[in-house]
Design a protein around this motif. Structure first.
Motif, mmCIF file in Angstrom:
data_model
loop_
_atom_site.group_PDB
_atom_site.id
_atom_site.type_symbol
_atom_site.label_atom_id
_atom_site.label_comp_id
_atom_site.label_asym_id
_atom_site.label_seq_id
_atom_site.Cartn_x
_atom_site.Cartn_y
_atom_site.Cartn_z
ATOM 1 N N THR A 368 0.810 -1.221 0.000
ATOM 2 C CA THR A 368 0.000 0.000 0.000
ATOM 3 C C THR A 368 0.840 1.267 0.000
ATOM 4 O OG1 THR A 368 -0.088 -0.018 2.420
ATOM 5 C CG2 THR A 368 -1.823 -1.203 1.239
ATOM 6 N N ARG A 369 2.148 1.138 0.097
ATOM 7 C CA ARG A 369 2.999 2.321 0.208
ATOM 8 C C ARG A 369 2.938 3.186 -1.051
ATOM 9 N NH1 ARG A 369 9.064 1.357 2.050
ATOM 10 N NH2 ARG A 369 7.876 0.727 3.884
ATOM 11 N N HIS A 370 2.866 2.545 -2.223
ATOM 12 C CA HIS A 370 2.877 3.295 -3.473
ATOM 13 C C HIS A 370 1.470 3.491 -4.043
ATOM 14 C CE1 HIS A 370 7.191 2.862 -3.379
ATOM 15 N NE2 HIS A 370 7.088 1.537 -3.356
ATOM 16 N N THR A 371 0.581 2.513 -3.830
ATOM 17 C CA THR A 371 -0.741 2.615 -4.447
ATOM 18 C C THR A 371 -1.670 3.557 -3.681
ATOM 19 O OG1 THR A 371 -1.390 0.617 -3.223
ATOM 20 C CG2 THR A 371 -0.545 0.335 -5.475
ATOM 21 N N LYS A 372 -1.779 3.388 -2.353
ATOM 22 C CA LYS A 372 -2.624 4.242 -1.509
ATOM 23 C C LYS A 372 -4.054 4.323 -2.067
ATOM 24 C CE LYS A 372 1.311 7.088 -0.120
ATOM 25 N NZ LYS A 372 1.880 8.437 -0.033
ATOM 26 N N LEU A 373 -4.658 3.164 -2.254
ATOM 27 C CA LEU A 373 -5.960 3.099 -2.911
ATOM 28 C C LEU A 373 -7.054 3.773 -2.108
ATOM 29 C CD1 LEU A 373 -5.848 -0.556 -4.274
ATOM 30 C CD2 LEU A 373 -5.058 1.556 -5.340
ATOM 31 N N SER A 374 -6.967 3.768 -0.795
ATOM 32 C CA SER A 374 -8.006 4.383 0.020
ATOM 33 C C SER A 374 -7.847 5.896 0.141
ATOM 34 C CB SER A 374 -8.009 3.763 1.423
ATOM 35 O OG SER A 374 -6.768 4.002 2.064
ATOM 36 N N GLN A 375 -6.752 6.461 -0.413
ATOM 37 C CA GLN A 375 -6.509 7.893 -0.279
ATOM 38 C C GLN A 375 -6.531 8.639 -1.618
ATOM 39 O OE1 GLN A 375 -2.798 8.451 1.790
ATOM 40 N NE2 GLN A 375 -3.201 6.783 3.237
ATOM 41 N N VAL A 376 -6.304 7.931 -2.713
ATOM 42 C CA VAL A 376 -6.147 8.586 -4.001
ATOM 43 C C VAL A 376 -7.499 8.756 -4.689
ATOM 44 C CG1 VAL A 376 -5.814 6.447 -5.302
ATOM 45 C CG2 VAL A 376 -4.759 8.559 -6.124
ATOM 46 N N CYS A 377 -7.601 9.782 -5.517
ATOM 47 C CA CYS A 377 -8.770 10.017 -6.361
ATOM 48 C C CYS A 377 -8.301 10.003 -7.810
ATOM 49 C CB CYS A 377 -9.436 11.349 -6.026
ATOM 50 S SG CYS A 377 -10.836 11.763 -7.112
ATOM 51 N N HIS A 378 -8.920 9.158 -8.633
ATOM 52 C CA HIS A 378 -8.468 9.024 -10.012
ATOM 53 C C HIS A 378 -8.891 10.215 -10.870
ATOM 54 C CE1 HIS A 378 -12.670 7.844 -10.719
ATOM 55 N NE2 HIS A 378 -12.444 8.149 -11.979
ATOM 56 N N GLY A 379 -9.920 10.946 -10.428
ATOM 57 C CA GLY A 379 -10.412 12.049 -11.234
ATOM 58 C C GLY A 379 -9.444 13.206 -11.330
ATOM 59 N N CYS A 380 -8.888 13.593 -10.183
ATOM 60 C CA CYS A 380 -7.980 14.744 -10.167
ATOM 61 C C CYS A 380 -6.578 14.389 -9.696
ATOM 62 C CB CYS A 380 -8.553 15.842 -9.274
ATOM 63 S SG CYS A 380 -8.901 15.314 -7.576
ATOM 64 N N GLY A 381 -6.367 13.136 -9.267
ATOM 65 C CA GLY A 381 -5.049 12.718 -8.812
ATOM 66 C C GLY A 381 -4.708 13.144 -7.405
ATOM 67 N N THR A 382 -5.682 13.673 -6.655
ATOM 68 C CA THR A 382 -5.429 14.127 -5.292
ATOM 69 C C THR A 382 -5.252 12.935 -4.356
ATOM 70 O OG1 THR A 382 -6.776 16.082 -5.712
ATOM 71 C CG2 THR A 382 -6.302 15.542 -3.408
ATOM 72 N N VAL A 383 -4.272 13.023 -3.463
ATOM 73 C CA VAL A 383 -4.042 12.010 -2.437
ATOM 74 C C VAL A 383 -4.312 12.651 -1.087
ATOM 75 C CG1 VAL A 383 -2.389 10.437 -1.387
ATOM 76 C CG2 VAL A 383 -2.323 10.828 -3.851
ATOM 77 N N LYS A 384 -5.334 12.160 -0.384
ATOM 78 C CA LYS A 384 -5.752 12.750 0.872
ATOM 79 C C LYS A 384 -6.119 11.646 1.849
ATOM 80 C CE LYS A 384 -9.144 15.936 2.865
ATOM 81 N NZ LYS A 384 -10.323 16.799 2.569
ATOM 82 N N LYS A 385 -5.570 11.741 3.042
ATOM 83 C CA LYS A 385 -5.865 10.744 4.065
ATOM 84 C C LYS A 385 -7.308 10.876 4.537
ATOM 85 C CE LYS A 385 -1.473 9.438 6.148
ATOM 86 N NZ LYS A 385 -0.752 9.291 7.433
ATOM 87 N N LYS A 386 -7.905 9.708 4.822
ATOM 88 C CA LYS A 386 -9.271 9.677 5.323
ATOM 89 C C LYS A 386 -9.291 8.933 6.642
ATOM 90 C CE LYS A 386 -11.203 9.253 0.638
ATOM 91 N NZ LYS A 386 -9.953 8.886 -0.062
ATOM 92 N N SER A 387 -10.136 9.369 7.532
ATOM 93 C CA SER A 387 -10.327 8.652 8.794
ATOM 94 C C SER A 387 -11.133 7.378 8.532
ATOM 95 C CB SER A 387 -11.053 9.538 9.802
ATOM 96 O OG SER A 387 -12.344 9.892 9.321
ATOM 97 N N LEU A 388 -11.030 6.414 9.430
ATOM 98 C CA LEU A 388 -11.743 5.162 9.250
ATOM 99 C C LEU A 388 -13.253 5.346 9.308
ATOM 100 C CD1 LEU A 388 -9.509 2.753 11.358
ATOM 101 C CD2 LEU A 388 -9.610 2.979 8.870
ATOM 102 N N SER A 389 -13.709 6.394 9.963
ATOM 103 C CA SER A 389 -15.150 6.636 10.035
ATOM 104 C C SER A 389 -15.722 7.189 8.733
ATOM 105 C CB SER A 389 -15.451 7.614 11.177
ATOM 106 O OG SER A 389 -14.771 8.845 10.966
ATOM 107 N N GLN A 390 -14.875 7.669 7.846
ATOM 108 C CA GLN A 390 -15.329 8.197 6.558
ATOM 109 C C GLN A 390 -15.430 7.039 5.564
ATOM 110 O OE1 GLN A 390 -12.926 11.392 5.049
ATOM 111 N NE2 GLN A 390 -14.039 11.524 3.091
#
Length: 526
Positions: A368-390
């Protein structure tokens, strides 16, 4: 022989040696010293450690010699087998042949070696009446399978076989390579099985079809999501497996009271156990309580294995190449210990890996170090951390999707270089979005009056603001994601399910990759 390498401070703090000296020679200075505590096992099968006089050695020299010893000097398996034959325990000498003892020695050495290298915990050696499995080195000596019975040490143990079972018939048509005898306790009584490791391809039932594409998988502590080429699903992980915690806790407390009453000298007045070695006595009622607890946990484990098999077949029906992130099992155990103990995600991945290999596919895991599937957005390429409750991925670019389904879809677009291919994700998103929203809507619908789990998030909304109607039925979107590369057929060992229970026996809910037969144990005449 084991060598304990520790500094003075750590040796003083540890009540028991941990056998973990993982320092390399490059990290040691010339003046670094360690304490070496040599020890051996009193018996290779059920012995206890015997310590010798410790001495001081250079840390750099010890690290170099440790690596040299394990690479060039240690004979490992062959040496431990010769040692085990010479030191067979009196309790086992008249009941175990040489081949079985050598196999047990190899198992003991593997457990001790894994402890030495720090990959597993402290091994537990078996004593009298504690061995549940024995096996030989091959089907030519020791424990042998002969068509419809087992021959071992002068015994002939006939098996109960149902000729109408197609799985058993297919397995018996293959050559048996290894034989293992297993004892399992069901409802307080011992049941004996023989497991055959067979050569060939496992039997596959007609209803278990194998897909030809790729499937993305996302496994959480309590949810599982899978996205294939033309189907997807999101559901609770092993929802049918329910642990009755209150009942189990009552049984455990009853067992504690019985243990305290039967061993008053081993416990303090406040109920705590006295430190140090001790002997425990158990009454017949205490053994009945232990059997009751073991039977309840056994039934739960059998139900869990059945659900794992169904989930694995369902995932492989979407595609034979499964792509998923590396599951952090230890982190799951530390944060969600109760949920992991009930659902066992690691066992599901192991079963899925075995079934995929036998079907000519594979399970691809990437970090998960390079992919970060739960944080990345394919539409704009933004990588943003999310809490588990989201639980819903919402981005300013307009992408909105349930978090687990979205991660499974992105996992399907990870290439062989363990990197997410954003161009493939954007190209296929227009066709895959209705499929994912249909699976999301179906998962959030209340069933049988039960509330939907909060981990699924709110029900998806259509563009007009009302609940998505397209999620009421299964959506089929051809060519939603790029087609996978072709996979060749591969051979594996035969996978066999348990035999039907004969009259007079209790039914055992067991599934494995090896063959199970009931053994009719013949009592001696008179």
């Amino acid at each position: 022989m084991g060598i304990e390498l520790k500094g003075w401070y750590l040796l003083a703090k540890e009540a028991e040696p941990s056998l973990r000296f993982q320092v390399t020679a490059a990290a040691c200075a010339q003046r670094d010293l360690i304490v070496v505590v040599p020890w051996v096992l009193g018996n290779v099968i059920s012995g206890s450690p015997i310590l010798f006089e410790p001495f001081i050695e250079s840390a750099k020299y010890a690290a170099d010699y440790r690596n040299y010893h394990w690479q060039y000097i240690c004979e490992t398996d062959a040496a431990i087998q010769r040692y085990a034959v010479r030191l067979r325990h009196p309790a086992f000498r008249d009941h175990l042949d040489v081949h079985v003892v050598q196999k047990l020695a190899s198992r003991a050495f593997a457990a001790a070696n894994a402890w030495l290298l720090g990959s597993r915990g402290r091994p537990r050696f078996k004593g009298d009446r504690q061995m549940d499995t024995v096996e030989g080195k091959s089907n030519h000596a020791g424990i042998r399978w002969r068509g419809d019975h087992v021959e071992w040490f002068g015994l002939s143990l006939p098996a109960v076989i149902d000729p109408r079972d197609q799985v058993i018939t297919h397995a018996l048509g293959c050559r048996a390579k290894d034989v293992r005898l297993v004892r399992r306790k069901m409802k307080g009584r011992d049941r004996f099985y023989v497991q055959l490791v067979c050569e060939g391809v496992p039997y596959r039932k007609a209803r278990h079809r194998i897909g030809k594409g790729e499937v993305g998988l996302d496994i959480g502590p309590s949810t599982i999501a899978a996205v294939g080429e033309d189907a997807a699903f999101l559901e609770r992980f092993c929802e049918e497996v329910v642990r009755k915690n209150r009942l189990i806790r009552r049984i455990q407390r009853k067992l504690d009271r019985q243990r305290l009453a039967n061993n008053p000298d081993n416990c303090l007045p406040d109920g705590r156990v006295n430190p140090g070695p001790k002997r425990w006595a158990a009454s017949n009622r205490q053994r009945q309580t232990q059997d009751q607890l073991a039977e309840r946990l056994r039934c739960e484990a059998a139900h869990r294995r059945t659900r794992h098999g169904q989930l694995a077949n369902r995932v492989l029906a979407l595609g034979r190449v499964v792509k998923m992130e590396t599951v952090p099992y230890r982190a799951f155990q530390q944060q969600y210990g109760r949920s992991v103990s009930v659902r066992a995600p690691g066992r599901l991945v192991s079963m899925l890996r075995r079934k995929a290999a036998s079907a000519g596919g594979r399970v691809v895991e990437f970090p998960t170090r390079h992919t970060k599937l739960s944080q990345v957005c394919h539409g704009c390429g933004t990588v943003k951390k999310k809490s588990l409750s989201q639980r819903i991925h919402v981005c300013e670019c307009g992408v909105e999707m349930q978090r687990d389904l979205y991660s499974a879809y992105l996992a399907r677009c990870v290439g062989d270089d363990d990197l997410l291919h954003a161009d493939t994700v954007r190209k296929c998103w227009s066709g895959a979005e209705p499929l994912l929203r249909a699976a999301w809507s179906k998962a959030t619908e209340p069933a049988n009056g039960r509330r939907k789990p909060s981990s699924f998030g709110a029900a998806p909304r259509s563009r007009s603001g009302s609940p998505a109607e397209e999620g009421r039925a299964q959506a089929e979107v051809p060519d939603a994601v790029a087609h996978p590369q072709g996979c060749g057929e591969s051979r594996g060992e035969a996978a066999v399910v348990p035999l039907r229970t004969p009259p007079g026996f209790s039914r055992g809910e067991v599934q494995s990759s090896t063959t199970y037969f009931w053994l009719a144990m013949m009592s001696p005449a008179g």
